[in-house]
Design a protein around this motif. Structure first.
Motif, mmCIF file in Angstrom:
data_model
loop_
_atom_site.group_PDB
_atom_site.id
_atom_site.type_symbol
_atom_site.label_atom_id
_atom_site.label_comp_id
_atom_site.label_asym_id
_atom_site.label_seq_id
_atom_site.Cartn_x
_atom_site.Cartn_y
_atom_site.Cartn_z
ATOM 1 N N ARG A 153 10.614 6.565 -2.288
ATOM 2 C CA ARG A 153 10.276 5.154 -2.533
ATOM 3 C C ARG A 153 11.520 4.276 -2.517
ATOM 4 N NH1 ARG A 153 9.157 4.407 -8.453
ATOM 5 N NH2 ARG A 153 11.423 4.630 -8.334
ATOM 6 N N ASP A 154 12.564 4.731 -3.193
ATOM 7 C CA ASP A 154 13.785 3.923 -3.274
ATOM 8 C C ASP A 154 14.497 3.823 -1.930
ATOM 9 O OD1 ASP A 154 13.198 3.634 -5.931
ATOM 10 O OD2 ASP A 154 14.626 5.135 -6.624
ATOM 11 N N THR A 155 14.278 4.826 -1.078
ATOM 12 C CA THR A 155 14.846 4.766 0.269
ATOM 13 C C THR A 155 14.048 3.817 1.156
ATOM 14 O OG1 THR A 155 15.698 7.029 0.104
ATOM 15 C CG2 THR A 155 15.424 6.117 2.318
ATOM 16 N N HIS B 106 0.830 -1.203 0.000
ATOM 17 C CA HIS B 106 0.000 0.000 0.000
ATOM 18 C C HIS B 106 0.866 1.256 0.000
ATOM 19 C CE1 HIS B 106 -3.285 2.740 1.116
ATOM 20 N NE2 HIS B 106 -2.433 3.250 1.990
ATOM 21 N N ILE B 107 1.868 1.299 0.874
ATOM 22 C CA ILE B 107 2.726 2.478 0.984
ATOM 23 C C ILE B 107 3.506 2.722 -0.310
ATOM 24 C CG2 ILE B 107 4.755 3.415 2.157
ATOM 25 C CD1 ILE B 107 3.775 1.971 4.688
ATOM 26 N N LEU B 108 4.180 1.690 -0.796
ATOM 27 C CA LEU B 108 4.978 1.843 -2.017
ATOM 28 C C LEU B 108 4.095 2.089 -3.233
ATOM 29 C CD1 LEU B 108 7.595 -1.000 -1.373
ATOM 30 C CD2 LEU B 108 7.884 1.466 -1.014
ATOM 31 N N GLY B 109 2.915 1.441 -3.251
ATOM 32 C CA GLY B 109 1.988 1.612 -4.368
ATOM 33 C C GLY B 109 1.451 3.023 -4.464
ATOM 34 N N GLY C 21 12.629 -5.481 6.787
ATOM 35 C CA GLY C 21 12.097 -5.461 8.144
ATOM 36 C C GLY C 21 12.768 -4.436 9.028
ATOM 37 N N GLU C 22 13.747 -3.689 8.467
ATOM 38 C CA GLU C 22 14.403 -2.646 9.252
ATOM 39 C C GLU C 22 13.406 -1.578 9.672
ATOM 40 O OE1 GLU C 22 17.758 0.871 8.649
ATOM 41 O OE2 GLU C 22 17.686 -0.812 7.228
ATOM 42 N N LEU C 23 12.464 -1.293 8.765
ATOM 43 C CA LEU C 23 11.391 -0.352 9.049
ATOM 44 C C LEU C 23 10.077 -1.129 9.045
ATOM 45 C CD1 LEU C 23 10.484 2.605 9.430
ATOM 46 C CD2 LEU C 23 10.305 2.772 6.931
#
Length: 425
Positions: free
Chosen positions: A392-394, A137-140, A402-404
């Motif tokens: 997005r790339d970050t 959802h976030i990346l989309g 899973g870091e974030l």
């Protein structure tokens, strides 16, 4: 491994299959996307895979590229495609596969080739389905906004181009006045004000470019402004490169109106070492070697390499007029004029002598004033897209490792997130 993420292999995450042959002769008119190694490549009338789907370039220059298709599609034989998502979120799987560098899994020799059996054993960590939905959802949403900006800019560019063509290529206002059409009718039909219509003459005259409006001129490119041939500072001196001055090369020009992002930048020291090569904002860069005919506008002090000749217009208030004029000249450069052979190495001297049509200064400035708001939106969209893509790339590697971590309820469910895809036949 983050929380309750599952350790598995790529082959257990998704199932892949080689796409299907489809020659140009076999293609039929239709609305079904054909998805190949470089993404969508035309349409067909039959779908062999259910959407949403994913393809991975398996050979050639697009080896390892990952593309998403939201609808039923034809998977081309230049790509591998996902036949079973094994209950995973398809959009998440798309981003997950994009994060994998497939270059080191080349099973070919001279010609890069991707074999599913080479990549199935790759070990991966996969989050629970709810977290997959949230990540997708976030990346989309970021990608959706980037695509919206692209479409808006494409539309605005087409409008600006259509007006330029009507005024300065087809000479619609001039031809209408010459035909005796009433001024009120012309203004209504072409969207002109009476004062703007008055700037156009009412007859055409012969010139070396063919018929042109009376009172307009045939110029050499050098008459437009100062011509600057780019130059690359010595790469053996790393102090010449940094993060200060955009250094425009041909890859930075593809598909762009403005040069807002470059692969390399010069340091102030590097720029000062060849200060006469600095271009102010509003300059127009034209590629003349290797990939000729690409045209972009600078938005800040910049320099280019030697494959690019640039024009610094004498009057920067006419930049948009000269942008389209040189874009049309780019078509001539690619076609090689009447000779028919592509001019793949156009010298600065030859470039500066090429002929262009110069409308009157009043009309050039009027076009700039009228279309400036459209170009400003295009530039704003370009800058926003750069920021969104960087975000997005970050986020992508941090979310996929899973870091974030993200909450499992980010609102994806009430916006029609696709359910996990079932195996395809």
């Amino acid at each position: 491994m983050a929380g309750n993420w599952r350790h598995t292999t790529l082959g257990e995450f998704v199932s892949l299959q080689r796409g299907h042959d489809l020659t140009e002769i076999e293609r039929k008119p239709g609305t079904i996307p054909v998805m190949g190694s470089a993404g969508q490549n035309g349409f067909h009338d039959i779908a062999l895979a259910k959407g949403p789907g994913i393809v991975i370039g398996r050979s050639g220059a697009s080896f390892g590229q990952v593309h998403y298709c939201p609808v039923n599609y034809w998977p081309h034989n230049t790509a591998l495609y996902v036949t079973d998502f094994h209950g995973n979120d398809p959009k998440f799987a798309y981003y997950f596969l994009k994060s994998i560098s497939f270059a080191r899994y080349n099973s070919g020799s001279a010609q890069p080739s991707l074999n599913r059996n080479f990549i199935y054993p790759i070990e991966v960590n996969v989050p629970p389905l709810e977290e997959q939905h949230a990540i997708a959802h976030i990346l989309g949403k970021l990608d959706d906004k980037i695509e919206l900006n692209r479409r808006m800019s494409e539309t605005l560019e087409a409008i600006a181009r259509a007006i330029f063509k009507s005024w300065f290529v087809d000479f619609d206002p001039v031809r209408a006045k010459a035909s005796g059409e009433p001024s009120e009718t012309i203004c209504h039909r072409l969207g002109l004000t009476p004062d703007l219509l008055a700037l156009f003459p009412d007859r055409l005259v012969d010139s070396e470019l063919g018929e042109i409006p009376e009172g307009w001129f045939v110029w050499a490119v050098r008459d437009v402004g100062n011509i600057v041939c780019g130059k690359t500072p010595p790469t053996k001196n790393p102090a010449y490169y940094g993060n200060d001055i955009p250094f425009i090369t041909i890859p930075d020009m593809h598909g762009n109106v403005f040069a807002t992002m470059t692969q390399r930048k010069l340091s102030h020291k590097g720029a000062v070492s060849q200060t006469k090569k600095t271009l102010p904002a509003g300059s127009i860069c034209v590629s003349c070697i290797a990939t000729p005919g690409l045209v972009v506008i600078t938005t800040e002090d910049s320099q280019t390499n030697q494959q690019i000749n640039s024009v610094v217009p004498e009057h920067l208030g006419e930049t948009y007029y000269w942008f389209w004029t040189l874009r049309d000249l780019g078509d001539e450069i690619r076609a090689g004029g009447s000779g028919g052979s592509v001019l793949t190495n156009l010298s600065t001297g030859r470039f500066s002598e090429m002929r262009v049509l110069a409308a009157t200064a009043d009309l050039r400035c009027s076009y700039q004033e009228l279309l400036a708001p459209l170009f400003e939106v295009i530039l704003s969209n370009t800058n926003q897209t750069r920021t969104l893509a960087s975000l997005r790339d970050t986020l992508l590697p941090k979310l996929l490792s899973g870091e974030l971590r993200v909450p499992e309820t980010v609102g994806w469910a009430d916006e029609g997130s696709p359910t996990p895809a079932s195996p395809q036949n």
